[in-house]
Design a protein around this motif. Sequence first.
Motif, PDB file in Angstrom:
ATOM      1  N   SER A  57       0.832  -1.201   0.000  1.00 22.76           N
ATOM      2  CA  SER A  57       0.000   0.000   0.000  1.00 22.76           C
ATOM      3  C   SER A  57       0.866   1.251   0.000  1.00 22.76           C
ATOM      4  O   SER A  57       1.918   1.291   0.636  1.00 22.76           O
ATOM      5  N   SER A  58       0.400   2.259  -0.707  1.00 20.15           N
ATOM      6  CA  SER A  58       1.067   3.572  -0.692  1.00 20.15           C
ATOM      7  C   SER A  58       0.325   4.538   0.219  1.00 20.15           C
ATOM      8  O   SER A  58       0.629   5.726   0.237  1.00 20.15           O
ATOM      9  N   ASP A  59      -0.651   4.045   0.978  1.00 20.09           N
ATOM     10  CA  ASP A  59      -1.495   4.908   1.808  1.00 20.09           C
ATOM     11  C   ASP A  59      -1.330   4.659   3.298  1.00 20.09           C
ATOM     12  O   ASP A  59      -2.218   5.005   4.091  1.00 20.09           O
ATOM     13  N   LEU A  60      -0.208   4.059   3.723  1.00 21.35           N
ATOM     14  CA  LEU A  60       0.010   3.874   5.152  1.00 21.35           C
ATOM     15  C   LEU A  60       0.232   5.223   5.822  1.00 21.35           C
ATOM     16  O   LEU A  60       0.809   6.132   5.228  1.00 21.35           O
ATOM     17  N   PRO A  61      -0.216   5.393   7.058  1.00 20.47           N
ATOM     18  CA  PRO A  61      -0.132   6.707   7.713  1.00 20.47           C
ATOM     19  C   PRO A  61       1.288   7.078   8.089  1.00 20.47           C
ATOM     20  O   PRO A  61       2.128   6.223   8.389  1.00 20.47           O
ATOM     21  N   GLY A  62       1.557   8.384   8.075  1.00 22.56           N
ATOM     22  CA  GLY A  62       2.843   8.891   8.530  1.00 22.56           C
ATOM     23  C   GLY A  62       4.004   8.282   7.787  1.00 22.56           C
ATOM     24  O   GLY A  62       4.007   8.163   6.567  1.00 22.56           O
ATOM     25  N   LYS A  63       4.995   7.862   8.543  1.00 22.18           N
ATOM     26  CA  LYS A  63       6.188   7.243   7.972  1.00 22.18           C
ATOM     27  C   LYS A  63       6.180   5.733   8.161  1.00 22.18           C
ATOM     28  O   LYS A  63       7.235   5.088   8.115  1.00 22.18           O
ATOM     29  N   ALA A  64       5.023   5.152   8.367  1.00 19.28           N
ATOM     30  CA  ALA A  64       4.927   3.713   8.591  1.00 19.28           C
ATOM     31  C   ALA A  64       5.355   2.955   7.351  1.00 19.28           C
ATOM     32  O   ALA A  64       5.019   3.330   6.228  1.00 19.28           O
ATOM     33  N   VAL A  65       6.116   1.869   7.541  1.00 19.74           N
ATOM     34  CA  VAL A  65       6.522   1.010   6.433  1.00 19.74           C
ATOM     35  C   VAL A  65       5.757  -0.311   6.460  1.00 19.74           C
ATOM     36  O   VAL A  65       5.926  -1.138   5.562  1.00 19.74           O
ATOM     37  N   GLY A  66       4.925  -0.502   7.466  1.00 22.49           N
ATOM     38  CA  GLY A  66       4.108  -1.700   7.543  1.00 22.49           C
ATOM     39  C   GLY A  66       2.951  -1.479   8.492  1.00 22.49           C
ATOM     40  O   GLY A  66       2.999  -0.597   9.356  1.00 22.49           O
ATOM     41  N   GLY A  67       1.906  -2.253   8.305  1.00 19.92           N
ATOM     42  CA  GLY A  67       0.746  -2.148   9.181  1.00 19.92           C
ATOM     43  C   GLY A  67      -0.018  -3.456   9.200  1.00 19.92           C
ATOM     44  O   GLY A  67       0.008  -4.214   8.231  1.00 19.92           O
ATOM     45  N   ALA A  68      -0.680  -3.735  10.329  1.00 23.07           N
ATOM     46  CA  ALA A  68      -1.435  -4.977  10.472  1.00 23.07           C
ATOM     47  C   ALA A  68      -2.841  -4.683  10.965  1.00 23.07           C
ATOM     48  O   ALA A  68      -3.044  -3.814  11.814  1.00 23.07           O
ATOM     49  N   LEU A  69      -3.800  -5.405  10.408  1.00 23.14           N
ATOM     50  CA  LEU A  69      -5.190  -5.349  10.859  1.00 23.14           C
ATOM     51  C   LEU A  69      -5.569  -6.753  11.324  1.00 23.14           C
ATOM     52  O   LEU A  69      -5.989  -7.584  10.531  1.00 23.14           O
ATOM     53  N   PRO A  70      -5.380  -7.050  12.614  1.00 25.82           N
ATOM     54  CA  PRO A  70      -5.697  -8.405  13.093  1.00 25.82           C
ATOM     55  C   PRO A  70      -7.194  -8.666  13.062  1.00 25.82           C
ATOM     56  O   PRO A  70      -8.004  -7.766  13.296  1.00 25.82           O
ATOM     57  N   GLY A  71      -7.568  -9.900  12.768  1.00 27.50           N
ATOM     58  CA  GLY A  71      -8.943 -10.302  12.956  1.00 27.50           C
ATOM     59  C   GLY A  71      -9.249 -10.301  14.443  1.00 27.50           C
ATOM     60  O   GLY A  71      -8.457 -10.801  15.241  1.00 27.50           O
ATOM     61  N   MET A  72     -10.392  -9.738  14.838  1.00 29.10           N
ATOM     62  CA  MET A  72     -10.689  -9.530  16.251  1.00 29.10           C
ATOM     63  C   MET A  72     -11.999 -10.179  16.657  1.00 29.10           C
ATOM     64  O   MET A  72     -12.937 -10.279  15.865  1.00 29.10           O
ATOM     65  N   GLN A  73     -12.030 -10.594  17.929  1.00 26.76           N
ATOM     66  CA  GLN A  73     -13.239 -11.086  18.570  1.00 26.76           C
ATOM     67  C   GLN A  73     -13.557 -10.114  19.709  1.00 26.76           C
ATOM     68  O   GLN A  73     -12.973 -10.203  20.798  1.00 26.76           O
ATOM     69  N   ALA A  74     -14.452  -9.181  19.441  1.00 27.77           N
ATOM     70  CA  ALA A  74     -14.768  -8.137  20.424  1.00 27.77           C
ATOM     71  C   ALA A  74     -15.842  -8.613  21.396  1.00 27.77           C
ATOM     72  O   ALA A  74     -16.602  -9.542  21.110  1.00 27.77           O
ATOM     73  N   TYR A  75     -15.886  -7.947  22.557  1.00 31.43           N
ATOM     74  CA  TYR A  75     -16.914  -8.196  23.571  1.00 31.43           C
ATOM     75  C   TYR A  75     -16.995  -9.676  23.961  1.00 31.43           C
ATOM     76  O   TYR A  75     -18.078 -10.227  24.134  1.00 31.43           O
ATOM     77  N   GLN A  76     -15.843 -10.289  24.119  1.00 30.14           N
ATOM     78  CA  GLN A  76     -15.811 -11.664  24.607  1.00 30.14           C
ATOM     79  C   GLN A  76     -15.924 -11.669  26.132  1.00 30.14           C
ATOM     80  O   GLN A  76     -15.491 -10.745  26.812  1.00 30.14           O
ATOM     81  N   SER A  77     -16.483 -12.715  26.658  1.00 26.70           N
ATOM     82  CA  SER A  77     -16.639 -12.829  28.104  1.00 26.70           C
ATOM     83  C   SER A  77     -15.278 -12.951  28.777  1.00 26.70           C
ATOM     84  O   SER A  77     -14.488 -13.836  28.442  1.00 26.70           O
ATOM     85  N   TYR A  78     -15.006 -12.060  29.734  1.00 25.69           N
ATOM     86  CA  TYR A  78     -13.760 -12.182  30.481  1.00 25.69           C
ATOM     87  C   TYR A  78     -13.734 -13.488  31.263  1.00 25.69           C
ATOM     88  O   TYR A  78     -12.692 -14.128  31.380  1.00 25.69           O
ATOM     89  N   GLU A  79     -14.877 -13.909  31.764  1.00 23.62           N
ATOM     90  CA  GLU A  79     -14.929 -15.164  32.511  1.00 23.62           C
ATOM     91  C   GLU A  79     -14.593 -16.344  31.604  1.00 23.62           C
ATOM     92  O   GLU A  79     -13.890 -17.271  32.025  1.00 23.62           O
ATOM     93  N   GLY A  80     -15.083 -16.310  30.364  1.00 22.78           N
ATOM     94  CA  GLY A  80     -14.739 -17.365  29.421  1.00 22.78           C
ATOM     95  C   GLY A  80     -13.248 -17.383  29.139  1.00 22.78           C
ATOM     96  O   GLY A  80     -12.631 -18.458  29.057  1.00 22.78           O
ATOM     97  N   PHE A  81     -12.661 -16.199  28.966  1.00 22.17           N
ATOM     98  CA  PHE A  81     -11.214 -16.081  28.766  1.00 22.17           C
ATOM     99  C   PHE A  81     -10.462 -16.603  29.983  1.00 22.17           C
ATOM    100  O   PHE A  81      -9.508 -17.386  29.857  1.00 22.17           O
ATOM    101  N   TYR A  82     -10.893 -16.193  31.173  1.00 22.96           N
ATOM    102  CA  TYR A  82     -10.243 -16.597  32.419  1.00 22.96           C
ATOM    103  C   TYR A  82     -10.258 -18.127  32.561  1.00 22.96           C
ATOM    104  O   TYR A  82      -9.233 -18.744  32.869  1.00 22.96           O
ATOM    105  N   ASN A  83     -11.405 -18.724  32.333  1.00 30.81           N
ATOM    106  CA  ASN A  83     -11.523 -20.181  32.465  1.00 30.81           C
ATOM    107  C   ASN A  83     -10.675 -20.905  31.422  1.00 30.81           C
ATOM    108  O   ASN A  83     -10.067 -21.943  31.713  1.00 30.81           O
ATOM    109  N   ALA A  84     -10.636 -20.353  30.203  1.00 33.90           N
ATOM    110  CA  ALA A  84      -9.835 -20.982  29.152  1.00 33.90           C
ATOM    111  C   ALA A  84      -8.349 -20.934  29.498  1.00 33.90           C
ATOM    112  O   ALA A  84      -7.609 -21.890  29.235  1.00 33.90           O
TER     113      ALA A  84
END
Length: 258
Positions: A57-84
């Motif tokens: 890409s030629s449209d990265l912000p500022g002087k960035a030479v790389g960027g990542a957009l991770p796949g995300m799982q939002a609003y997950q249960s903290y208790e589920g995370f804790y137990n896992a």
Amino acid sequence: AVTVIGSMSLPAKADSFNISYDQGTTLEQNDGFEMAGNIWSSYLTDDVSLNLHVGVSSDLPGKAVGGALPGMQAYQSYEGFYNAIQQDRTSADDYTAAQNLQATRYSDGHLRYGGMFESGSTWANKNITLTNANAKALGLLNNSNALDGVILMGDLSGSHYHWNYDYNRDQSAPQTSHDILSVALHEIGHTLGFISGIDSAEKADTQATYDENVDRLMNTTSLDMFRYSDYSQAYGRVDLAAGVQSYFSIDGGNSNLA
């Protein structure tokens, strides 16, 4: 091991990366990401397959030479995370980290953790945000063909800089070059889970608005569960403040590991 789509292939096994590429990427760049995936795989043991897409890409912000957009799982249960986490312990460090996760049961029945902001206030949250990679590693997300992250490299054509493909490291790198392998390792790391809710903070602000604090809290990641400062550790809370001397700790903030 890494399975590369559109280039050479290696046998896929546990902790494999399935990497696809835009047509604008070169074979040298593909090889750099294949090598980076192999390096990461040498440290990983979960039976997980991650699907990444790499482009230029030629449209990265500022002087960035790389960027990542991770796949995300939002609003997950903290208790589920804790137990896992409790079920995923294998090493002594795993047990230390799991035992020192916050686990406060509130009157509504939800398990919560507390995070401290610049103002010194503590907010509790019953949710957590996970990368697809972290969710898969904890058994909270199944392997699928869905993308787990997009990585963009800067288009350096026409600039003063160029990509360095000296993978053997047998020459001194010119000051005007950017090492493609280092950038690939860095950006893959973000897709794996090296991100923080603090990334959403534009600046440290003791007068942060309610909405700004909520946004940061809702973006809190698994990595943030081990983010402390001297101030937050004294209160038994993780540090969600920007601009402070925070550190990584697996024993509730008692030991500064990084």
